[in-house]
Design a protein around this motif. Sequence first.
Motif, PDB file in Angstrom:
ATOM      1  N   UNK A 279       0.914  -1.178   0.242  1.00 35.76           N
ATOM      2  CA  UNK A 279      -0.145  -0.064  -0.022  1.00 35.76           C
ATOM      3  C   UNK A 279       0.700   1.303  -0.052  1.00 35.76           C
ATOM      4  N   UNK A 280       0.473   2.449  -0.687  1.00 36.08           N
ATOM      5  CA  UNK A 280       1.232   3.512  -0.591  1.00 36.08           C
ATOM      6  C   UNK A 280       0.465   4.727  -0.454  1.00 36.08           C
ATOM      7  N   UNK A 281       1.112   5.618   0.028  1.00 37.32           N
ATOM      8  CA  UNK A 281       0.408   7.321   0.303  1.00 37.32           C
ATOM      9  C   UNK A 281       1.380   7.903  -0.007  1.00 37.32           C
ATOM     10  N   UNK A 282       0.700   8.990  -0.962  1.00 36.02           N
ATOM     11  CA  UNK A 282       1.389  10.378  -1.520  1.00 36.02           C
ATOM     12  C   UNK A 282       0.723  11.439  -1.193  1.00 36.02           C
ATOM     13  N   UNK A 283       1.741  12.479  -0.500  1.00 32.31           N
ATOM     14  CA  UNK A 283       1.154  13.713  -0.038  1.00 32.31           C
ATOM     15  C   UNK A 283       1.986  14.729  -0.644  1.00 32.31           C
ATOM     16  N   UNK A 284       1.378  15.865  -1.392  1.00 32.65           N
ATOM     17  CA  UNK A 284       2.232  16.667  -1.837  1.00 32.65           C
ATOM     18  C   UNK A 284       2.311  17.976  -1.015  1.00 32.65           C
ATOM     19  N   UNK A 285       3.335  18.633  -1.040  1.00 28.81           N
ATOM     20  CA  UNK A 285       3.738  19.707  -0.049  1.00 28.81           C
ATOM     21  C   UNK A 285       2.747  20.946  -0.569  1.00 28.81           C
ATOM     22  N   UNK A 286       2.307  20.955  -1.881  1.00 29.36           N
ATOM     23  CA  UNK A 286       1.131  22.157  -2.134  1.00 29.36           C
ATOM     24  C   UNK A 286      -0.032  21.935  -1.668  1.00 29.36           C
ATOM     25  N   UNK A 287      -0.655  20.697  -1.253  1.00 27.37           N
ATOM     26  CA  UNK A 287      -1.639  20.290  -0.765  1.00 27.37           C
ATOM     27  C   UNK A 287      -1.323  19.273   0.771  1.00 27.37           C
ATOM     28  N   UNK A 288      -0.656  20.175   1.540  1.00 27.23           N
ATOM     29  CA  UNK A 288      -0.143  19.482   2.778  1.00 27.23           C
ATOM     30  C   UNK A 288      -1.218  19.526   3.826  1.00 27.23           C
ATOM     31  N   UNK A 289      -2.099  18.171   3.644  1.00 28.97           N
ATOM     32  CA  UNK A 289      -3.356  18.238   4.235  1.00 28.97           C
ATOM     33  C   UNK A 289      -3.608  16.645   4.645  1.00 28.97           C
TER      34      UNK A 289
END
Length: 187
Positions: free
Chosen positions: A153-163
Amino acid sequence: MSTEPTDRTFTLEELTLSETVREIEQHVATGGWDGPPRVFAILRTARALEATPELTEQMPELPTALEANQYHLLSVEQEDLPPASSLEELLGSLAWPPTVDGAAVVVERVIVPPEAEVDMPEDPDAAIAYLAQHPDRQDVRLAVAVLRDGPSWCAIRTKANDDPTQVGLGPDLVPGLVEALHATFSD
């Protein structure tokens, strides 16, 4: 909002791994951005409690969690990682004992659209400078977990949408990292 794939039904074990990845990513997120790679061992709670009953004293919520979900997992951050000049070198240096049921890694990367890669210099130092200055760059945090016997399983968070509600989730969003983590379990 979190994006869960809906084109197939996931097993309870996969959904449990998904929740474990979310917890790991959120734990790392509390430290902010620009952090080093972090590695976690993943243990099946049932087996961990059987081997180490005193865990219930340290974590009294475990029996209840296990009662609610027989696939419940524990993650244990690994400290004192071996020195490595790259993520590939770090993962290549890892080997897990049979008591470890899975592993997770959290790493930050810079991504650019595929068309921007055409002009990227071949020299590694020049490529880093190119990526750092590219107007379409995105800073991302990747959290990837695998179980020894297959699920990932993977999770991806962008710094631009840091939520925490804006984290992309799925079983194979970062296939190269999934494969590299599975390789840490090779005999």
